[in-house]
Write an enzyme that holds these catalytic residues in place. Sequence first.
Site, short mmCIF file in Angstrom:
data_model
loop_
_atom_site.label_atom_id
_atom_site.label_comp_id
_atom_site.label_asym_id
_atom_site.label_seq_id
_atom_site.Cartn_x
_atom_site.Cartn_y
_atom_site.Cartn_z
CB SER A 104 68.62 60.96 -18.04
OG SER A 104 67.56 61.32 -19.39
N GLY B 123 62.40 56.23 -15.26
CA GLY B 123 61.89 56.10 -16.74
C GLY B 123 62.32 54.94 -17.50
N GLY B 124 63.29 55.21 -18.23
CA GLY B 124 64.11 54.44 -19.19
C GLY B 124 64.51 53.36 -18.42
CG HIS C 240 55.20 62.05 -15.52
ND1 HIS C 240 55.47 62.38 -16.83
CD2 HIS C 240 56.47 61.37 -15.06
CE1 HIS C 240 56.87 62.23 -16.99
NE2 HIS C 240 57.27 61.37 -15.99
CD GLU D 225 56.57 61.27 -20.19
OE1 GLU D 225 56.02 60.35 -19.96
OE2 GLU D 225 57.69 61.50 -20.36
CD GLU E 218 59.97 62.64 -12.99
OE1 GLU E 218 60.67 61.66 -12.93
OE2 GLU E 218 59.01 62.82 -13.70
N GLY F 198 64.02 61.47 -20.40
CA GLY F 198 64.14 60.57 -21.57
C GLY F 198 64.96 61.35 -22.66
CG ASN G 261 56.79 56.54 -15.27
OD1 ASN G 261 55.63 55.76 -15.42
ND2 ASN G 261 56.80 58.13 -15.56
CD1 TRP G 262 58.47 50.16 -14.86
CD2 TRP G 262 57.08 48.46 -15.37
NE1 TRP G 262 58.77 49.29 -14.27
CE2 TRP G 262 57.74 48.18 -14.48
CE3 TRP G 262 56.15 47.53 -15.95
CZ2 TRP G 262 57.91 46.62 -13.87
CZ3 TRP G 262 55.95 46.45 -15.46
CH2 TRP G 262 56.87 45.99 -14.46
CE LYS G 263 58.72 58.32 -18.65
NZ LYS G 263 59.54 59.10 -19.20
C1 PEP Z 1 60.23 59.94 -16.02
O1 PEP Z 1 59.61 60.27 -17.04
O2 PEP Z 1 59.73 59.93 -14.70
C2 PEP Z 1 61.85 59.77 -16.19
C3 PEP Z 1 62.60 60.10 -15.10
O3 PEP Z 1 62.21 59.50 -17.23
P1 PEP Z 1 63.57 59.04 -17.78
O4 PEP Z 1 64.47 58.26 -16.50
O5 PEP Z 1 63.73 58.09 -18.74
O6 PEP Z 1 64.37 60.07 -18.17
#
Ligand code: PEP
Length: 251
Positions: free
Chosen positions: A214, A235-236, A97, A99, A169, A175, A10-12
Amino acid sequence: MARKKIVAGNWKMNTLPAEGVELAKSVVAGRGEVCSCVNFIVCPPFTHLSQVIEAVKGSDIAVGAQNCATEAKGAYTGEIAASMIAALGCKYVILGHSERRQYYGETSETLNKKMAQAYANGLTPIYCVGESLEERKAGNHFAVCKAQIEEVVYNLTEEQFANLVIAYEPVWAIGTGETATAEQAQEIHAYIREVLAAKFGAAAAECPILYGGSCKPSNAAEIFAKEDVDGGLIGGAALKAEDFLAIGKGF
Ligand code: PEP
Protein backbone atom coordinates in the site's frame (compact mmCIF):
# COMPACT_ATOMS: atom_id res chain seq x y z
CA MET A 1 28.84 3.68 -3.21
CA ALA A 2 25.21 4.82 -3.02
CA ARG A 3 22.65 2.08 -3.39
CA LYS A 4 20.35 2.07 -6.42
CA LYS A 5 17.00 3.79 -5.86
CA ILE A 6 14.24 1.70 -7.42
CA VAL A 7 10.52 2.13 -7.95
CA ALA A 8 9.06 -1.07 -9.44
CA GLY A 9 5.46 -1.53 -10.50
CA ASN A 10 3.85 -4.94 -10.08
CA TRP A 11 0.80 -4.78 -12.31
CA LYS A 12 -0.30 -8.27 -11.20
CA MET A 13 -3.20 -9.67 -13.31
CA ASN A 14 -4.36 -6.24 -14.44
CA THR A 15 -4.57 -4.43 -17.79
CA LEU A 16 -5.37 -5.75 -21.23
CA PRO A 17 -2.54 -5.34 -23.74
CA ALA A 18 -3.75 -1.98 -25.10
CA GLU A 19 -4.23 -0.63 -21.57
CA GLY A 20 -0.78 -1.84 -20.56
CA VAL A 21 0.81 -0.13 -23.55
CA GLU A 22 -1.07 3.07 -22.72
CA LEU A 23 0.08 2.91 -19.10
CA ALA A 24 3.69 2.28 -20.10
CA LYS A 25 3.62 5.17 -22.59
CA SER A 26 2.25 7.49 -19.89
CA VAL A 27 5.06 6.47 -17.54
CA VAL A 28 7.59 7.22 -20.28
CA ALA A 29 5.92 10.57 -21.03
CA GLY A 30 6.08 11.72 -17.40
CA ARG A 31 9.39 10.17 -16.50
CA GLY A 32 11.32 13.38 -17.10
CA GLU A 33 9.58 15.03 -14.13
CA VAL A 34 11.27 12.58 -11.75
CA CYS A 35 14.94 12.54 -10.72
CA SER A 36 17.04 10.52 -13.17
CA CYS A 37 18.54 8.89 -10.05
CA VAL A 38 15.36 6.79 -9.72
CA ASN A 39 15.33 3.49 -11.61
CA PHE A 40 11.80 2.68 -12.75
CA ILE A 41 10.76 -0.87 -13.54
CA VAL A 42 7.35 -2.00 -14.80
CA CYS A 43 6.20 -5.61 -14.48
CA PRO A 44 3.17 -6.27 -16.72
CA PRO A 45 1.47 -9.63 -17.29
CA PHE A 46 3.37 -12.05 -19.58
CA THR A 47 0.90 -11.52 -22.42
CA HIS A 48 1.99 -7.97 -23.09
CA LEU A 49 5.63 -7.97 -22.05
CA SER A 50 6.69 -7.58 -25.69
CA GLN A 51 4.37 -4.69 -26.37
CA VAL A 52 5.37 -2.90 -23.19
CA ILE A 53 9.06 -3.41 -23.97
CA GLU A 54 8.39 -1.81 -27.35
CA ALA A 55 6.46 1.03 -25.70
CA VAL A 56 9.34 1.95 -23.34
CA LYS A 57 12.04 1.61 -25.99
CA GLY A 58 14.40 4.59 -25.98
CA SER A 59 13.60 5.43 -22.35
CA ASP A 60 15.37 4.27 -19.19
CA ILE A 61 12.32 2.36 -17.94
CA ALA A 62 13.15 -1.32 -17.45
CA VAL A 63 10.68 -4.17 -17.78
CA GLY A 64 10.33 -7.23 -15.59
CA ALA A 65 8.14 -10.32 -15.44
CA GLN A 66 6.12 -11.34 -12.40
CA ASN A 67 7.22 -14.96 -12.27
CA CYS A 68 9.18 -17.61 -14.16
CA ALA A 69 9.27 -21.40 -14.34
CA THR A 70 11.39 -23.65 -12.15
CA GLU A 71 12.66 -25.54 -15.20
CA ALA A 72 14.61 -24.45 -18.27
CA LYS A 73 12.24 -25.91 -20.89
CA GLY A 74 10.19 -28.93 -21.79
CA ALA A 75 6.87 -30.53 -20.98
CA TYR A 76 5.57 -28.02 -18.41
CA THR A 77 2.22 -26.94 -19.83
CA GLY A 78 1.33 -23.36 -19.10
CA GLU A 79 4.73 -22.36 -17.73
CA ILE A 80 6.98 -19.56 -18.99
CA ALA A 81 10.74 -20.13 -18.93
CA ALA A 82 13.18 -17.49 -17.73
CA SER A 83 14.94 -17.78 -21.12
CA MET A 84 11.71 -16.76 -22.88
CA ILE A 85 11.34 -13.71 -20.66
CA ALA A 86 14.96 -12.73 -21.16
CA ALA A 87 14.69 -13.21 -24.93
CA LEU A 88 11.95 -10.57 -25.04
CA GLY A 89 14.26 -8.04 -23.41
CA CYS A 90 13.14 -8.22 -19.78
CA LYS A 91 15.79 -7.38 -17.21
CA TYR A 92 14.01 -8.35 -13.99
CA VAL A 93 11.71 -11.02 -12.58
CA ILE A 94 9.68 -10.82 -9.36
CA LEU A 95 10.09 -14.04 -7.37
CA GLY A 96 8.54 -15.18 -4.11
CA HIS A 97 5.71 -12.66 -4.06
CA SER A 98 3.39 -13.48 -1.15
CA GLU A 99 0.47 -14.05 -3.56
CA ARG A 100 2.48 -16.79 -5.26
CA ARG A 101 3.57 -18.27 -1.95
CA GLN A 102 -0.01 -18.16 -0.63
CA TYR A 103 -2.16 -19.08 -3.66
CA TYR A 104 0.24 -21.21 -5.71
CA GLY A 105 2.12 -23.01 -2.97
CA GLU A 106 5.56 -21.60 -3.76
CA THR A 107 8.13 -22.73 -1.24
CA SER A 108 11.80 -22.04 -0.71
CA GLU A 109 12.50 -25.21 -2.69
CA THR A 110 10.55 -23.91 -5.70
CA LEU A 111 12.10 -20.48 -5.33
CA ASN A 112 15.65 -21.80 -5.29
CA LYS A 113 14.97 -23.34 -8.70
CA LYS A 114 13.37 -20.17 -10.05
CA MET A 115 16.26 -18.05 -8.80
CA ALA A 116 18.70 -20.38 -10.54
CA GLN A 117 16.74 -20.06 -13.80
CA ALA A 118 16.62 -16.28 -13.48
CA TYR A 119 20.39 -15.99 -13.01
CA ALA A 120 21.16 -18.53 -15.72
CA ASN A 121 19.32 -16.24 -18.12
CA GLY A 122 20.75 -12.91 -16.98
CA LEU A 123 17.63 -11.71 -15.17
CA THR A 124 17.82 -9.81 -11.89
CA PRO A 125 15.43 -11.30 -9.35
CA ILE A 126 13.30 -9.04 -7.18
CA TYR A 127 12.98 -11.49 -4.30
CA CYS A 128 10.04 -10.82 -1.96
CA VAL A 129 9.93 -11.60 1.73
CA GLY A 130 7.43 -10.64 4.41
CA GLU A 131 5.26 -11.86 7.23
CA SER A 132 1.51 -12.41 7.57
CA LEU A 133 -0.63 -10.52 10.07
CA GLU A 134 -0.66 -13.51 12.46
CA GLU A 135 3.12 -13.74 12.28
CA ARG A 136 3.49 -10.02 12.97
CA LYS A 137 1.05 -10.17 15.88
CA ALA A 138 2.97 -13.09 17.35
CA GLY A 139 6.20 -11.10 17.03
CA ASN A 140 7.60 -13.55 14.48
CA HIS A 141 8.21 -11.09 11.65
CA PHE A 142 11.97 -11.06 12.11
CA ALA A 143 12.19 -14.85 12.18
CA VAL A 144 9.96 -15.22 9.10
CA CYS A 145 12.01 -12.81 6.99
CA LYS A 146 15.25 -14.36 8.23
CA ALA A 147 14.11 -17.85 7.20
CA GLN A 148 12.90 -16.65 3.78
CA ILE A 149 16.34 -15.14 3.20
CA GLU A 150 18.43 -17.96 4.66
CA GLU A 151 16.57 -20.65 2.73
CA VAL A 152 16.96 -18.93 -0.65
CA VAL A 153 19.33 -15.96 -0.73
CA TYR A 154 22.02 -17.75 1.28
CA ASN A 155 22.29 -20.25 -1.59
CA LEU A 156 23.44 -17.55 -4.02
CA THR A 157 27.02 -17.00 -5.04
CA GLU A 158 28.62 -13.63 -4.27
CA GLU A 159 28.33 -12.75 -7.94
CA GLN A 160 24.61 -13.56 -7.97
CA PHE A 161 24.02 -11.69 -4.74
CA ALA A 162 25.60 -8.58 -6.29
CA ASN A 163 22.73 -8.70 -8.78
CA LEU A 164 19.76 -9.05 -6.47
CA VAL A 165 16.94 -6.78 -5.35
CA ILE A 166 14.99 -7.63 -2.21
CA ALA A 167 11.46 -6.44 -1.52
CA TYR A 168 10.13 -6.48 2.02
CA GLU A 169 6.36 -6.78 1.71
CA PRO A 170 4.37 -7.36 4.89
CA VAL A 171 1.42 -9.44 3.71
CA TRP A 172 -0.96 -7.49 5.96
CA ALA A 173 -0.14 -4.31 4.07
CA ILE A 174 -0.53 -5.64 0.53
CA GLY A 175 -3.64 -4.31 -1.19
CA THR A 176 -5.23 -3.55 2.18
CA GLY A 177 -4.64 0.19 2.31
CA GLU A 178 -2.75 -0.42 5.53
CA THR A 179 0.89 0.59 5.31
CA ALA A 180 3.77 -0.23 7.62
CA THR A 181 4.94 2.92 9.35
CA ALA A 182 8.24 4.33 8.15
CA GLU A 183 9.72 3.21 11.49
CA GLN A 184 8.42 -0.35 11.08
CA ALA A 185 9.84 -0.45 7.56
CA GLN A 186 13.23 0.86 8.67
CA GLU A 187 13.41 -1.55 11.60
CA ILE A 188 12.92 -4.61 9.46
CA HIS A 189 14.90 -3.37 6.46
CA ALA A 190 17.88 -2.80 8.77
CA TYR A 191 17.37 -6.27 10.19
CA ILE A 192 17.20 -7.82 6.71
CA ARG A 193 20.43 -6.06 5.82
CA GLU A 194 22.05 -7.54 8.95
CA VAL A 195 20.90 -11.02 7.95
CA LEU A 196 22.37 -10.44 4.48
CA ALA A 197 25.62 -9.13 5.97
CA ALA A 198 25.98 -12.25 8.11
CA LYS A 199 26.42 -14.19 4.87
CA PHE A 200 27.69 -11.70 2.30
CA GLY A 201 29.58 -9.18 4.47
CA ALA A 202 30.11 -5.69 3.10
CA ALA A 203 28.23 -6.51 -0.11
CA ALA A 204 24.99 -6.35 1.91
CA ALA A 205 25.40 -2.58 2.06
CA GLU A 206 24.97 -2.47 -1.73
CA CYS A 207 21.80 -4.56 -1.97
CA PRO A 208 18.66 -2.52 -2.71
CA ILE A 209 15.83 -3.38 -0.30
CA LEU A 210 12.43 -2.11 -1.45
CA TYR A 211 9.34 -1.63 0.67
CA GLY A 212 6.01 -2.93 -0.65
CA GLY A 213 2.51 -2.74 0.79
CA SER A 214 0.00 0.00 0.00
CA CYS A 215 2.78 2.41 -0.88
CA LYS A 216 1.30 5.53 -2.49
CA PRO A 217 2.21 9.12 -3.30
CA SER A 218 1.11 10.30 0.15
CA ASN A 219 3.39 7.97 2.13
CA ALA A 220 6.30 7.20 -0.21
CA ALA A 221 8.52 10.13 0.76
CA GLU A 222 8.39 9.35 4.48
CA ILE A 223 9.17 5.66 3.93
CA PHE A 224 11.89 6.28 1.32
CA ALA A 225 13.58 8.77 3.64
CA LYS A 226 14.59 5.92 5.92
CA GLU A 227 18.19 4.84 5.70
CA ASP A 228 17.66 1.22 4.72
CA VAL A 229 14.69 1.74 2.40
CA ASP A 230 15.85 1.97 -1.21
CA GLY A 231 12.52 2.37 -2.94
CA GLY A 232 9.28 0.51 -3.40
CA LEU A 233 7.56 -2.42 -5.04
CA ILE A 234 4.21 -0.92 -5.91
CA GLY A 235 0.99 -2.79 -6.64
CA GLY A 236 -2.26 -0.84 -6.89
CA ALA A 237 -0.66 2.59 -7.27
CA ALA A 238 1.44 1.36 -10.21
CA LEU A 239 -1.70 1.10 -12.33
CA LYS A 240 -1.98 4.89 -12.60
CA ALA A 241 1.03 6.47 -14.26
CA GLU A 242 0.50 9.70 -12.35
CA ASP A 243 0.63 7.92 -8.97
CA PHE A 244 3.50 5.66 -9.95
CA LEU A 245 5.58 8.64 -11.05
CA ALA A 246 4.57 10.64 -7.97
CA ILE A 247 5.90 7.79 -5.82
CA GLY A 248 9.23 8.21 -7.63
CA LYS A 249 9.19 11.85 -6.61
CA GLY A 250 9.26 10.59 -3.01
CA PHE A 251 13.06 10.44 -3.26
C1 PEP B 1 2.46 -5.88 -4.12
O1 PEP B 1 1.65 -6.79 -4.14
O2 PEP B 1 3.60 -6.06 -4.57
C2 PEP B 1 2.04 -4.61 -3.52
C3 PEP B 1 2.93 -3.89 -2.93
O3 PEP B 1 0.71 -4.28 -3.63
P1 PEP B 1 -0.02 -2.94 -3.12
O4 PEP B 1 0.89 -1.79 -3.39
O5 PEP B 1 -1.28 -2.87 -3.90
O6 PEP B 1 -0.25 -3.12 -1.64
